[in-house]
Each structure stands twice: as structure tokens, then as C-alpha cells.
Design a protein around this motif. Sequence first.
Motif, mmCIF file in Angstrom:
data_model
loop_
_atom_site.group_PDB
_atom_site.id
_atom_site.type_symbol
_atom_site.label_atom_id
_atom_site.label_comp_id
_atom_site.label_asym_id
_atom_site.label_seq_id
_atom_site.Cartn_x
_atom_site.Cartn_y
_atom_site.Cartn_z
ATOM 1 N N VAL A 147 -9.953 -4.947 23.898
ATOM 2 C CA VAL A 147 -10.312 -3.967 22.878
ATOM 3 C C VAL A 147 -9.029 -3.389 22.273
ATOM 4 O O VAL A 147 -7.939 -3.571 22.801
ATOM 5 C CB VAL A 147 -11.178 -2.827 23.474
ATOM 6 N N PRO A 148 -9.138 -2.672 21.147
ATOM 7 C CA PRO A 148 -7.948 -2.092 20.534
ATOM 8 C C PRO A 148 -7.212 -1.116 21.449
ATOM 9 O O PRO A 148 -7.819 -0.369 22.212
ATOM 10 C CB PRO A 148 -8.508 -1.374 19.306
ATOM 11 N N GLY A 149 -5.892 -1.147 21.344
ATOM 12 C CA GLY A 149 -5.032 -0.197 22.036
ATOM 13 C C GLY A 149 -4.198 0.510 20.991
ATOM 14 O O GLY A 149 -4.716 1.246 20.164
ATOM 15 N N LEU A 150 -2.882 0.265 21.001
ATOM 16 C CA LEU A 150 -2.040 0.826 19.953
ATOM 17 C C LEU A 150 -2.329 0.162 18.609
ATOM 18 O O LEU A 150 -2.082 0.753 17.555
ATOM 19 C CB LEU A 150 -0.567 0.650 20.317
ATOM 20 N N ALA A 151 -2.814 -1.062 18.651
ATOM 21 C CA ALA A 151 -3.286 -1.719 17.425
ATOM 22 C C ALA A 151 -4.779 -1.448 17.271
ATOM 23 O O ALA A 151 -5.545 -1.603 18.215
ATOM 24 C CB ALA A 151 -3.035 -3.224 17.491
ATOM 25 N N GLU A 152 -5.189 -1.028 16.073
ATOM 26 C CA GLU A 152 -6.600 -0.749 15.855
ATOM 27 C C GLU A 152 -7.372 -1.994 15.444
ATOM 28 O O GLU A 152 -8.595 -2.040 15.546
ATOM 29 C CB GLU A 152 -6.777 0.352 14.806
ATOM 30 N N SER A 153 -6.671 -3.038 14.990
ATOM 31 C CA SER A 153 -7.334 -4.301 14.663
ATOM 32 C C SER A 153 -6.283 -5.407 14.599
ATOM 33 O O SER A 153 -5.081 -5.145 14.514
ATOM 34 C CB SER A 153 -8.079 -4.211 13.331
ATOM 35 N N TRP A 154 -6.771 -6.649 14.642
ATOM 36 C CA TRP A 154 -5.885 -7.811 14.532
ATOM 37 C C TRP A 154 -6.692 -9.011 14.067
ATOM 38 O O TRP A 154 -7.903 -9.063 14.258
ATOM 39 C CB TRP A 154 -5.220 -8.125 15.879
ATOM 40 N N GLU A 155 -6.009 -9.963 13.454
ATOM 41 C CA GLU A 155 -6.666 -11.223 13.102
ATOM 42 C C GLU A 155 -5.607 -12.297 12.917
ATOM 43 O O GLU A 155 -4.475 -12.017 12.521
ATOM 44 C CB GLU A 155 -7.530 -11.082 11.852
ATOM 45 N N PRO A 156 -5.996 -13.560 13.184
ATOM 46 C CA PRO A 156 -5.084 -14.680 12.972
ATOM 47 C C PRO A 156 -5.261 -15.266 11.584
ATOM 48 O O PRO A 156 -6.254 -14.998 10.901
ATOM 49 C CB PRO A 156 -5.532 -15.683 14.039
ATOM 50 N N ASN A 157 -4.311 -16.081 11.166
ATOM 51 C CA ASN A 157 -4.560 -16.908 9.997
ATOM 52 C C ASN A 157 -5.436 -18.091 10.407
ATOM 53 O O ASN A 157 -5.802 -18.227 11.581
ATOM 54 C CB ASN A 157 -3.246 -17.370 9.344
ATOM 55 N N GLN A 158 -5.780 -18.945 9.471
ATOM 56 C CA GLN A 158 -6.780 -19.977 9.730
ATOM 57 C C GLN A 158 -6.335 -20.976 10.789
ATOM 58 O O GLN A 158 -7.149 -21.462 11.597
ATOM 59 C CB GLN A 158 -7.129 -20.721 8.428
ATOM 60 N N ASP A 159 -5.046 -21.309 10.823
ATOM 61 C CA ASP A 159 -4.585 -22.319 11.780
ATOM 62 C C ASP A 159 -3.956 -21.718 13.039
ATOM 63 O O ASP A 159 -3.309 -22.429 13.815
ATOM 64 C CB ASP A 159 -3.621 -23.301 11.105
ATOM 65 N N LEU A 160 -4.126 -20.411 13.254
ATOM 66 C CA LEU A 160 -3.669 -19.725 14.462
ATOM 67 C C LEU A 160 -2.152 -19.771 14.645
ATOM 68 O O LEU A 160 -1.645 -19.681 15.761
ATOM 69 C CB LEU A 160 -4.336 -20.308 15.718
ATOM 70 N N THR A 161 -1.415 -19.866 13.553
ATOM 71 C CA THR A 161 0.046 -19.882 13.645
ATOM 72 C C THR A 161 0.665 -18.519 13.373
ATOM 73 O O THR A 161 1.880 -18.356 13.512
ATOM 74 C CB THR A 161 0.643 -20.895 12.656
ATOM 75 N N ALA A 162 -0.148 -17.551 12.984
ATOM 76 C CA ALA A 162 0.340 -16.197 12.744
ATOM 77 C C ALA A 162 -0.782 -15.205 13.032
ATOM 78 O O ALA A 162 -1.952 -15.482 12.751
ATOM 79 C CB ALA A 162 0.845 -16.031 11.314
ATOM 80 N N TRP A 163 -0.397 -14.061 13.604
ATOM 81 C CA TRP A 163 -1.349 -12.995 13.917
ATOM 82 C C TRP A 163 -0.845 -11.694 13.300
ATOM 83 O O TRP A 163 0.317 -11.320 13.493
ATOM 84 C CB TRP A 163 -1.476 -12.811 15.429
ATOM 85 N N VAL A 164 -1.726 -11.001 12.596
ATOM 86 C CA VAL A 164 -1.389 -9.711 11.999
ATOM 87 C C VAL A 164 -2.067 -8.601 12.805
ATOM 88 O O VAL A 164 -3.289 -8.641 13.023
ATOM 89 C CB VAL A 164 -1.830 -9.648 10.528
ATOM 90 N N PHE A 165 -1.267 -7.636 13.256
ATOM 91 C CA PHE A 165 -1.771 -6.478 14.007
ATOM 92 C C PHE A 165 -1.550 -5.231 13.167
ATOM 93 O O PHE A 165 -0.441 -4.993 12.665
ATOM 94 C CB PHE A 165 -1.033 -6.342 15.337
ATOM 95 N N ARG A 166 -2.607 -4.427 13.036
ATOM 96 C CA ARG A 166 -2.527 -3.167 12.289
ATOM 97 C C ARG A 166 -2.542 -2.008 13.289
ATOM 98 O O ARG A 166 -3.477 -1.887 14.092
ATOM 99 C CB ARG A 166 -3.693 -3.051 11.300
#
Length: 530
Positions: A90-109
Motif C-alpha cells: 500500500v502507499p507509504g511516502l509515495a501516494e501512488s505509482w505506476e509503470p510504463n507499458q514495458d515495465l522499464t520505468a516506474w513513476v512514484f508520486r
Amino acid sequence: MDRHTQTPDISRRTFLTTTSAVLMGAALGGRALQSAAAPRHPQRRGVLQFGARVDTAGLDSHRHNQLHTSHPTAAMYTGLTDIDQQSNIVPGLAESWEPNQDLTAWVFRLRKGVLFHNGREVDAEAVKLNLLRIKDPAIGMEWHRSAVDNIDTVDVLDKYTVRFNVRVPDVAVPANVMHYPTNLQAPEAFDTASEHPIGTGPFKFVSWTRWNETRLVRFENYWETDAEGHNLPYLDEIVGKPKKEDSVRLTALRTGQVHLIDAIAYADVERFKKSFEDKYNLWTTHFGSIFVAFNFRRGPFQDQRLRTAAAHAIDRQAIHTSVFYGQGDMLDQPYPRGSFWHLESRSLEYDPDKAKALLRQARAVGTAIKVICAANVAYNRETAQVVQEMWHTSGLKVTLEPLDTVPLLNTLKQGDFDGLIGGNTYRFDPDGFFERNFSSKSDLTHILSGWHNERYDQLVEEAKRTLDPARRKALYTAAWNIVNVELPHFHLHEVTITSAAVKALRGYQPNVVGAFTHRGGGIRSAYLET
């Protein structure tokens, strides 16, 4: 919850698949729990005296594996992701996250307004600096580096958004950036972390004297709140009193020196339940497993015949009875029965005659073997002693060296051993075990066994880029079948932990990560009833 005795009921839900973890980050991202103006609960407070079975070797959490499942310093940290009582990511210091389509990058907000203990805001630049420090071979301990090694570069997209670019497509990133082992420190305090660490967790550092006392006080600006809007944590202070001897720790609980102990000796559990269950709260939880690691870098176990003989010489039933007193399960893999990730795979069985025959065939009867283990963990020492006797009986000449934390780590790095009796805590994503412990690209593999198998590496890399849990499980099964033949590790037994506390400790519930590290339970929601 204050129900006091539970057995390790390990369900499909309890052991979350990675696909669900990815979705959980999106689903719960909007449930911001922080409230700078939230009041403190007027009745829930207290100073908790905690008797732990281990102590850390140092305060810099990037340099030392502080065993955050069992040590008070865990309360100083939270990670980008967190775990709830049901073991969902579940979220911790990041409130959300998602990968790009090929799972080569993850963005954490990141959540806005979350503070380090020194008042600095947790922002994307701080996250980047922490990741780079953990990845630095001159600083980050192998266990920590192995969790984030696949993260190649870190981009600050804006003040509260960070992107991790990975070398190999990786579905396990959310599990790998939990606070154990990827905990965050205030960057301006990196140089003084060995004397006064500054984290983001519910408690902040006061003092530490090894094998004597750890003192932490409530962080008044911690971001998380309870369901009624009161700021967590409830407790005013934690005083850690490490007691490595099981009998001393239990006596400290019974005589009122401590309120909570994280483990009762296996030999004492049933007797204590019968005699004192009405006076104390008890919890039994799955914790991890214990194994033999064989050294491929040097020594006699480079010969597969000797590794196979050593495996055949081990009687798991004897370990189950004499070390664990029938608690937990004999286990030939990291995940226990009932877990989604428990594999349909068979390892070598106890066959002392075959062990002796293999040693004779290899002309290795009487071969000297050096085995090391952690001196400060009773079940490690006792398992090592049982294995030593079994190997003696098979024809090997075994020397056992129980080592304190720093000497053990140094010996592993130097490769000055033949066999290791070691263990692992629970891994919320299987990549955390199968990749970190066995991939030739993992720093942890290099100091445990030094094993290298190209086909194994290919299988775990394919599993990293696979979203379908069933397909991932099939890949790990194929990989584990290679392990069962080549034997870099030989798994022995499940580790369960029975913790106990005075009835006055309320709001406390451990889970598979131990006492400190999960949302809605453990130390964060505990208080002492007056």
C-alpha cells in the motif's frame, strides 16, 4: 485488534501477488492519511520497554542490515511503499505509482508535506540521493544494494515526482522500495548517520548503546493518522533492551522489566501458553526460513558430489524436533505451504547411506569443512550444531564458527568459509528472494554462494518482466529446480516467531514483517493502558 493468540494461517490473500500490488498503488493512492493539524489521541500514550532478541551492528541503516523485523531502529523509517496487516503493498511516502507499458520505468508520486525528523520535507531530490547512496558499493550493504540494483538511473520530474529507470523490465519495484531494506534518511545528515540517524518514521532517534539500550521518542510531525483522525504514533517513547539469551528475555517479561518481547524460545512456547496465556498476549506469525548455503568460490563444496552428499546427510525431521520443537514446517523452499508462491518442487531427501557413498566415491571422507553462522540468533546456532553432527556422521570433519554480526559479514565478503547456516525473512515479491539470493548479477549472491548459472538468470529475468502471477510462478519453479540440482542453497525449515506482551499493551498486532513496519498495526498503533 487485541486478540492474543493466532496461528500462521497463510492464505492466498495474505501473500500478495505482484500484479495486485501494482494495482494497489493506483487504487489507494488518493487515501492521504496525513494531517498536519490532526490532534493527538488524549488517552493513548506510554513508554514501551521492548526486549528484542537482536541488536544492530551500527546506526547507518544504509551500511548495516539492522534486521528491521526485530529491532527498534525500524520505527525510525518508512518507505515509498508500505504493508498493511493483510500483507498488501500500500502507499507509504509515495501516494501512488505506476509503470510504463514495458515495465522499464516506474513513476512514484510523493505525499506533500511529509517531513524528515530534522524538519526537511521529503521530496523527489531526497529520494534520488538516498537511492544513489544505497547503490554506492562503498556505502550500501549488499542486502540493501541487491534490492535496488536493477534501478539504473533516477530522474526528478518535479518536486514530488520521481522516476526509476530499470536495467531489466521489473514488476517487483514497488516491493523493493519498502522501508526494509530501502529506508530513507535526511540527505544533509548522511555524514552523521552512524552517530545520529534521521529518518521519516513514527519515532526519532535519541541514543543507542550496543547490546544495552536504544531510545526513540515520538515524532510529533509524523504524517499518518488513525481512522478517527488522531496523529500516530500513540506511544511517547520506545526503550529497546536487547537480550540475546531467550531465557533472559522471557524472565525480563515475567518480572516486568519489559512490556514486549519479539520471540519466545521454541522450547518454551507451549509451556508458556499453558501457564501464562491468561496473563500475557501471544502471537505466532510466519517469519521466514533457514537454509544451508554452499560456497562456490573456494573449498571442497565446489565439487557437486560433496554438496549433494551434504544435502543427503541432513535430516529435516531432526531439525524440526530438536531445534523448532515441532513448530512451523519442514521446508525445502522459501515460501511455506498456503502461500501462493509455494512451489511444486522436490529437493533431495535424507539418505545418510547415499551421503556416505558419495563421499567415498569422491575420496572425500574426512574432508575438513568450515561452517559459519550468526552467533546472536539461537535457532541459527542450534541448527548449525545439528547439521555439524549430521555431517560428522556422514564422514566430513566439520568446524563450526558462530560469529557476531560484523565478523560474519566480513567473513562472507572474504569468502573464508565452506558452508553458511543462514536465513531469510519474508519477501513480499518473490523476486526479492529468487533474484537477490541467486542471480549472478546480485551483490548478495556474491557473498552468500558465488553461484552462477546462465539459465537460472534468464528465468528470473523473464519473471521480473511478467505480470501474470501464474506464469511467474512457473518460471520460479523451473529456476528452483535448477537450485535443487546444483545446490547453491539447501533449504531446511520454516521460521515462525511467537511474541508476547503484557495485557496493558493495546492496539498492537504483529505480522510477517515483525513488530514495527506495517500500516495499521505493530508499534505505530500500540499504546499502554494505564
